[in-house]
Design an enzyme around this catalytic site. Structure first.
Site, mmCIF file in Angstrom:
data_model
loop_
_atom_site.group_PDB
_atom_site.id
_atom_site.type_symbol
_atom_site.label_atom_id
_atom_site.label_comp_id
_atom_site.label_asym_id
_atom_site.label_seq_id
_atom_site.Cartn_x
_atom_site.Cartn_y
_atom_site.Cartn_z
ATOM 1 N N CYS A 123 10.864 -0.975 -24.303
ATOM 2 C CA CYS A 123 11.617 0.275 -24.235
ATOM 3 C C CYS A 123 10.601 1.409 -24.237
ATOM 4 C CB CYS A 123 12.525 0.327 -25.465
ATOM 5 S SG CYS A 123 13.470 1.827 -25.595
ATOM 6 N N CYS A 130 12.858 15.695 -27.019
ATOM 7 C CA CYS A 130 13.950 15.669 -26.035
ATOM 8 C C CYS A 130 14.629 17.034 -26.018
ATOM 9 C CB CYS A 130 14.957 14.591 -26.440
ATOM 10 S SG CYS A 130 16.171 14.196 -25.169
ATOM 11 N N CYS A 134 22.058 15.250 -28.463
ATOM 12 C CA CYS A 134 23.150 14.319 -28.743
ATOM 13 C C CYS A 134 23.235 14.190 -30.265
ATOM 14 C CB CYS A 134 22.889 12.968 -28.083
ATOM 15 S SG CYS A 134 22.662 13.123 -26.294
ATOM 16 N N CYS A 137 21.906 11.057 -32.290
ATOM 17 C CA CYS A 137 20.592 10.515 -31.926
ATOM 18 C C CYS A 137 19.475 11.195 -32.721
ATOM 19 C CB CYS A 137 20.363 10.703 -30.430
ATOM 20 S SG CYS A 137 18.745 10.120 -29.883
ATOM 21 N N GLY A 185 13.325 10.838 -24.985
ATOM 22 C CA GLY A 185 13.365 11.723 -23.829
ATOM 23 C C GLY A 185 14.437 11.391 -22.817
ATOM 24 N N GLU A 186 14.619 12.307 -21.883
ATOM 25 C CA GLU A 186 15.607 12.129 -20.823
ATOM 26 C C GLU A 186 14.831 11.905 -19.513
ATOM 27 O OE1 GLU A 186 18.898 11.687 -20.155
ATOM 28 O OE2 GLU A 186 18.123 11.670 -18.125
ATOM 29 N N SER A 217 17.802 4.818 -18.132
ATOM 30 C CA SER A 217 19.011 5.277 -18.811
ATOM 31 C C SER A 217 19.064 6.803 -18.839
ATOM 32 C CB SER A 217 19.002 4.741 -20.250
ATOM 33 O OG SER A 217 20.135 5.199 -20.945
ATOM 34 N N SER A 239 24.457 6.637 -20.721
ATOM 35 C CA SER A 239 24.849 6.757 -22.129
ATOM 36 C C SER A 239 26.189 7.475 -22.171
ATOM 37 C CB SER A 239 23.788 7.556 -22.890
ATOM 38 O OG SER A 239 22.586 6.830 -22.897
ATOM 39 N N LEU A 240 27.253 6.721 -22.250
ATOM 40 C CA LEU A 240 28.594 7.312 -22.080
ATOM 41 C C LEU A 240 29.170 7.796 -23.414
ATOM 42 C CD1 LEU A 240 30.708 7.871 -19.907
ATOM 43 C CD2 LEU A 240 31.744 5.651 -20.463
ATOM 44 N N ASN A 316 23.045 3.058 -35.179
ATOM 45 C CA ASN A 316 21.908 2.865 -36.083
ATOM 46 C C ASN A 316 21.704 4.129 -36.902
ATOM 47 O OD1 ASN A 316 20.960 0.217 -35.209
ATOM 48 N ND2 ASN A 316 20.562 1.252 -33.265
ATOM 49 N N CYS A 359 17.734 1.683 -31.196
ATOM 50 C CA CYS A 359 18.194 2.776 -30.324
ATOM 51 C C CYS A 359 18.436 4.049 -31.111
ATOM 52 C CB CYS A 359 19.540 2.445 -29.698
ATOM 53 S SG CYS A 359 19.517 1.112 -28.558
HETATM 54 N N1 SAH Z 1 18.106 10.240 -22.741
HETATM 55 C C1 SAH Z 1 18.387 8.946 -22.177
HETATM 56 C C2 SAH Z 1 17.410 7.897 -22.627
HETATM 57 C C3 SAH Z 1 17.505 7.537 -24.095
HETATM 58 S S1 SAH Z 1 18.313 6.013 -24.192
HETATM 59 C C4 SAH Z 1 19.813 8.547 -22.471
HETATM 60 O O1 SAH Z 1 20.460 9.246 -23.254
HETATM 61 O O2 SAH Z 1 20.307 7.599 -21.888
HETATM 62 C C5 SAH Z 1 18.620 5.791 -25.865
HETATM 63 C C6 SAH Z 1 19.981 5.135 -26.051
HETATM 64 O O3 SAH Z 1 20.237 4.944 -27.434
HETATM 65 C C7 SAH Z 1 21.072 6.012 -25.512
HETATM 66 O O4 SAH Z 1 22.126 5.261 -24.998
HETATM 67 C C8 SAH Z 1 21.500 6.701 -26.773
HETATM 68 O O5 SAH Z 1 22.756 7.276 -26.610
HETATM 69 C C9 SAH Z 1 21.462 5.572 -27.770
HETATM 70 N N2 SAH Z 1 21.402 6.039 -29.150
HETATM 71 C C10 SAH Z 1 20.914 7.206 -29.581
HETATM 72 N N3 SAH Z 1 20.998 7.295 -30.912
HETATM 73 C C11 SAH Z 1 21.544 6.146 -31.337
HETATM 74 C C12 SAH Z 1 21.847 5.624 -32.635
HETATM 75 N N4 SAH Z 1 21.581 6.319 -33.724
HETATM 76 N N5 SAH Z 1 22.379 4.400 -32.705
HETATM 77 C C13 SAH Z 1 22.605 3.682 -31.593
HETATM 78 N N6 SAH Z 1 22.315 4.116 -30.345
HETATM 79 C C14 SAH Z 1 21.797 5.340 -30.231
#
Ligand code: SAH
Length: 387
Positions: A123, A130, A134, A137, A185-186, A217, A239-240, A316, A359
């Site tokens: 990963c 970032c 969100c 996150c 990051g995005e 992602s 990431s929906l 998480n 994640c």
């Molecule tokens: N910015 C991009 C890449 C990061 S991916 C994106 O948002 O897709 C990281 C993934 O982990 C995303 O799906 C995010 O929503 C998820 N994520 C973030 N915080 C989390 C948490 N505390 N527990 C579980 N998943 C989480």
């Protein structure tokens, strides 16, 4: 050899000292900058490419098919270095995390997760910090420090392959078979560098991880989604996390800019979607927030007709968060609705939670230096004779 080498540095030639991580064209340009004749530069770059990305060497003297004189010049001009690893941790479940330094105040993490994908997935991060916020996150609580360059992204893979002892590239028994851009990051806000990094990682003469095993992602930067597919052929993950705009506006504030309608329009325009090339939807399970059965049904409706798979991610936790992970029975009931609609085994077991490698738990202490602070630091360094 003297015909091939003109050792006067060309004006305007890029000043690059580390060749590890560079793409083919940058490597060729660097060689020209070091005095390699233009006509020979492509061939030399191809030779070096194999040493750097197939054998993983960090020493020019090992490049036995490169003329000795050139090796000496290369060794004087360049290095083949990995970025420094300031922390390496291994979870009880075998997940490994590296905190990588990219210069003052810029650190990013990358995580190796065994038994994901064909054998194991890395990963990787695309930015330090970032811009998105969100709410669930951890990385989102850290401001953007800067984009990572393509070489810095590739070097995360180099660090992991060093640690996993995966040189030279082998087609059998690899431990690192998949790459996911799901670190910090995005990626679609750093698309040019991500595209360049993917070209290097996917190159069949080197690291050779096929684009079909690389997933990018995004939180939903709609206008860039089709472009990602056109330029890379990578797999897409979204990431929906919510099935209606009101809730998604709250969880993923980027939704206020690109709402679900616009997002799904962009996803449908992703090239070459089919049952063997599905979009992955990530859905974090937040207790009492997005985990009702009605929402599971909405999710099925939303994805109708789109080749897709769903990853339910148990939330998480991280220090200071206001969210909790849904109960296990709730997650299973949610998954059951999806299963009945034809989506297989969607719950993702959390990995590496004990080392904050799961994640959304990634966060580094890096902060962007204010101009005033940078000035202060430089003055102090000057005074200390460091400059
Ligand atoms: N910015 C991009 C890449 C990061 S991916 C994106 O948002 O897709 C990281 C993934 O982990 C995303 O799906 C995010 O929503 C998820 N994520 C973030 N915080 C989390 C948490 N505390 N527990 C579980 N998943 C989480």
């Amino acid at each position: 050899m003297s015909v091939e080498l003109d050792l006067t540095r060309k004006p305007g030639a890029p000043v690059v000292s580390n060749l590890a991580g560079l793409g083919r064209e940058r490597l060729r340009q660097a060689l020209i900058g070091a005095g390699v004749e233009e006509k020979k530069a492509r061939m030399r770059a191809t030779q070096l490419w194999r040493w750097i990305y197939h054998y993983g060497v960090t020493d020019f003297s090992k490049m036995t098919d490169v003329a000795k004189e050139l090796r000496v010049v290369l060794g004087e001009t360049f290095v083949l270095e990995r970025p420094p690893v300031s922390m390496a941790q291994t979870s009880v479940d075998g997940t490994r995390k590296w905190l990588i330094g990219y210069g003052p105040n810029a650190e990013a993490e990358c995580v190796y997760i065994p038994d994901v994908g064909k054998a194991g997935a890395l990963c990787v991060s695309s930015q330090v910090g970032c811009t998105l916020t969100c709410t669930f996150c951890h990385t989102g609580t850290q401001k953007l420090v800067r984009n990572l360059t393509a070489a810095e992204i590739v070097n995360q893979v180099m660090v992991a392959r060093d640690a996993l002892e995966e040189w030279p590239t082998s087609n059998e028994d690899r431990r690192l078979t998949n790459i996911v851009f799901m670190g910090m990051g995005e990626p679609l806000y750093n698309l040019d560098n991500v595209v360049e990094a993917l070209d290097t990682i996917g190159d069949g003469d080197g690291i050779s991880i096929s684009k079909r095993r690389i997933t990018v992602s995004t939180a939903g930067v709609a206008p860039k989604i089709p472009e990602l597919g056109q330029r890379t052929g990578a797999m897409l993950a979204i990431s929906l996390h919510a099935t209606n705009d009101d809730l998604r506006d709250e969880l993923v504030p980027l939704n206020k800019k690109y709402d679900l309608k616009e997002l799904f329009g962009a996803i449908r325009a992703y090239p070459d979607l089919s049952n063997s090339r599905r979009v992955t939807f990530e859905y974090v399970m937040l207790k009492g927030v997005n985990d009702t059965l009605a929402e599971a049904k909405d999710l099925v409706r939303l994805l109708k007709g789109l080749p897709s798979k769903i990853n339910l991610i148990p939330f998480n936790p991280w220090p200071g968060t206001k969210y909790e992970c849904s109960d296990w029975e709730t997650i299973e009931a949610f998954a059951e609705v999806l299963n009945r609609a034809g989506y297989a085994s969607p719950i993702r077991t959390p990995r590496g939670r004990d080392i904050l490698a799961a994640c959304g738990q990634l966060r580094s202490e890096s902060v962007k230096e204010k101009a005033s602070e940078a000035l202060k630091r430089r003055l102090a360094e000057k005074e200390a004779g460091l400059e």
